[in-house]
Design a protein around this motif. Sequence first.
Motif, short mmCIF file in Angstrom:
data_model
loop_
_atom_site.label_atom_id
_atom_site.label_comp_id
_atom_site.label_asym_id
_atom_site.label_seq_id
_atom_site.Cartn_x
_atom_site.Cartn_y
_atom_site.Cartn_z
N ASN A 147 -73.81 76.42 -12.76
CA ASN A 147 -74.78 77.31 -12.11
C ASN A 147 -75.97 77.58 -13.02
OD1 ASN A 147 -73.31 77.53 -9.75
ND2 ASN A 147 -72.29 79.43 -10.35
N ILE A 148 -75.69 77.74 -14.32
CA ILE A 148 -76.78 77.95 -15.28
C ILE A 148 -77.65 76.69 -15.34
CG2 ILE A 148 -77.32 78.27 -17.73
CD1 ILE A 148 -74.66 79.96 -17.85
N ARG A 149 -77.01 75.51 -15.33
CA ARG A 149 -77.77 74.25 -15.33
C ARG A 149 -78.64 74.15 -14.09
NH1 ARG A 149 -74.35 69.06 -14.49
NH2 ARG A 149 -74.21 70.07 -12.48
N ARG A 150 -78.07 74.50 -12.91
CA ARG A 150 -78.84 74.45 -11.66
C ARG A 150 -80.05 75.38 -11.73
NH1 ARG A 150 -75.69 77.15 -7.82
NH2 ARG A 150 -76.93 78.90 -8.49
N GLU A 159 -94.55 65.89 -15.43
CA GLU A 159 -93.35 65.16 -14.93
C GLU A 159 -92.46 64.74 -16.10
OE1 GLU A 159 -90.84 63.67 -12.10
OE2 GLU A 159 -92.79 64.50 -11.54
N ASP A 160 -93.11 64.24 -17.18
CA ASP A 160 -92.34 63.80 -18.35
C ASP A 160 -91.62 64.97 -19.01
OD1 ASP A 160 -93.11 61.22 -17.91
OD2 ASP A 160 -94.73 61.23 -19.42
N ASP A 161 -92.30 66.13 -19.09
CA ASP A 161 -91.67 67.32 -19.68
C ASP A 161 -90.45 67.74 -18.86
OD1 ASP A 161 -93.61 67.41 -21.62
OD2 ASP A 161 -94.81 68.96 -20.63
N VAL A 162 -90.58 67.67 -17.54
CA VAL A 162 -89.47 68.06 -16.66
C VAL A 162 -88.29 67.12 -16.88
CG1 VAL A 162 -88.72 68.23 -14.26
CG2 VAL A 162 -90.92 69.17 -14.94
N LYS A 163 -88.55 65.81 -16.91
CA LYS A 163 -87.47 64.83 -17.12
C LYS A 163 -86.79 65.07 -18.46
CE LYS A 163 -87.88 62.18 -13.46
NZ LYS A 163 -87.00 62.52 -12.37
N SER A 164 -87.58 65.31 -19.50
CA SER A 164 -87.03 65.56 -20.83
C SER A 164 -86.19 66.85 -20.84
CB SER A 164 -88.18 65.68 -21.83
OG SER A 164 -87.69 66.07 -23.09
N ALA A 165 -86.70 67.90 -20.22
CA ALA A 165 -85.98 69.17 -20.18
C ALA A 165 -84.68 69.04 -19.37
CB ALA A 165 -86.87 70.25 -19.58
N GLU A 166 -84.75 68.30 -18.25
CA GLU A 166 -83.55 68.10 -17.44
C GLU A 166 -82.49 67.32 -18.20
OE1 GLU A 166 -84.88 66.33 -13.77
OE2 GLU A 166 -85.38 68.28 -12.89
N LYS A 167 -82.92 66.31 -18.97
CA LYS A 167 -81.96 65.55 -19.77
C LYS A 167 -81.35 66.46 -20.84
CE LYS A 167 -81.34 61.40 -22.60
NZ LYS A 167 -80.11 61.94 -23.07
N SER A 168 -82.17 67.26 -21.48
CA SER A 168 -81.67 68.18 -22.52
C SER A 168 -80.66 69.16 -21.94
CB SER A 168 -82.82 68.97 -23.14
OG SER A 168 -83.68 68.12 -23.83
N ILE A 169 -80.97 69.75 -20.80
CA ILE A 169 -80.07 70.75 -20.22
C ILE A 169 -78.77 70.08 -19.76
CG2 ILE A 169 -80.77 70.83 -17.79
CD1 ILE A 169 -80.29 73.92 -19.93
N MET A 225 -93.21 79.08 -18.81
CA MET A 225 -92.41 77.87 -18.89
C MET A 225 -90.96 78.22 -19.23
SD MET A 225 -93.06 74.53 -21.24
CE MET A 225 -91.62 74.12 -22.18
N ALA A 226 -90.05 77.48 -18.69
CA ALA A 226 -88.62 77.71 -18.92
C ALA A 226 -88.25 77.26 -20.33
CB ALA A 226 -87.81 76.96 -17.89
N ASP A 227 -87.45 78.08 -21.01
CA ASP A 227 -87.05 77.79 -22.39
C ASP A 227 -85.59 77.33 -22.41
OD1 ASP A 227 -86.93 77.65 -25.14
OD2 ASP A 227 -86.59 79.80 -25.39
N ILE A 228 -85.33 76.19 -23.02
CA ILE A 228 -83.98 75.63 -23.10
C ILE A 228 -83.04 76.59 -23.84
CG2 ILE A 228 -82.60 73.74 -24.06
CD1 ILE A 228 -84.18 72.38 -22.09
N ASN A 229 -83.53 77.23 -24.90
CA ASN A 229 -82.68 78.13 -25.69
C ASN A 229 -82.17 79.31 -24.87
OD1 ASN A 229 -82.77 76.63 -28.07
ND2 ASN A 229 -84.70 77.57 -28.69
N PHE A 230 -82.96 79.76 -23.90
CA PHE A 230 -82.53 80.84 -23.02
C PHE A 230 -81.26 80.43 -22.26
CE2 PHE A 230 -82.72 82.48 -18.61
CZ PHE A 230 -82.51 83.83 -18.86
N TYR A 231 -81.26 79.21 -21.73
CA TYR A 231 -80.11 78.71 -20.98
C TYR A 231 -78.94 78.41 -21.91
CZ TYR A 231 -83.50 78.55 -17.31
OH TYR A 231 -84.45 78.91 -16.41
N LYS A 232 -79.24 77.95 -23.12
CA LYS A 232 -78.19 77.68 -24.10
C LYS A 232 -77.48 79.00 -24.46
CE LYS A 232 -77.68 74.76 -28.14
NZ LYS A 232 -78.37 73.95 -29.14
N THR A 233 -78.24 80.09 -24.60
CA THR A 233 -77.66 81.40 -24.89
C THR A 233 -76.76 81.85 -23.74
OG1 THR A 233 -79.60 81.98 -26.19
CG2 THR A 233 -78.21 83.80 -25.46
N LYS A 234 -77.21 81.63 -22.51
CA LYS A 234 -76.39 82.01 -21.35
C LYS A 234 -75.08 81.21 -21.33
CE LYS A 234 -78.38 83.22 -17.37
NZ LYS A 234 -79.19 83.18 -16.14
N MET A 235 -75.16 79.93 -21.66
CA MET A 235 -73.95 79.10 -21.70
C MET A 235 -73.01 79.55 -22.81
SD MET A 235 -75.22 75.27 -20.82
CE MET A 235 -76.04 74.87 -19.28
#
Length: 183
Positions: free
Chosen positions: A128-131, A148-158, A1-11
């Motif tokens: 690009n990181i968001r994409r 589906e709900d997890d994806v929507k929540s993760a997309e909103k967070s990112i 599963m994709a981790d939000i913190n990983f993308y936050k670190t990249k940003m």
Amino acid sequence: MADINFYKTKMTKSLEALDRELASIRAGRANPAVLDKVSVDYYGVATPVNQLAAVSVPEPRILSIQPWDPQTLKLIEKAINMSDIGINPQNDGRVIRLSFPPLTEERRRDIVKTAKKYGEDAKVALRNIRRDAMDDFKAAKKNGEMTEDDVKSAEKSIQDITEKYCKAVDAAVAAKEKDIMAI
């Protein structure tokens, strides 16, 4: 599963890269960071100036470079002349001095454009990181790892994180613009 913190670190790393780029822009005052991109050919190895010499700011518009090895004085002077910082070094045999002339209004505007370009590049990197994050979330849903709900929540967070970092980019560029335009 994709981790939000990983993308936050990249940003965060993208924002740090922007800060380094902005620090290397000459704003009319002496700043040792302008030498960060200058490398000296020292025994066949590209070596940063700050590893060969002590760099100090004795006066607001003067940068002093005192090499630890006097043999490197000419090499450092040559590297500065070959770089694109646009300042001619003065070599007195022991120390190299860089005098930063006051910037003209036109030159200040050009430098501000460069700073804004760095800011736009940083925003593109953030998007690009968001994409990539969105693509990973959709792939995880497809593989059954996310609902589906997890994806929507993760997309909103990112999206929220991306907007926060874009505002930080705007603030950094605005601060640099204010610094450049200050006389």
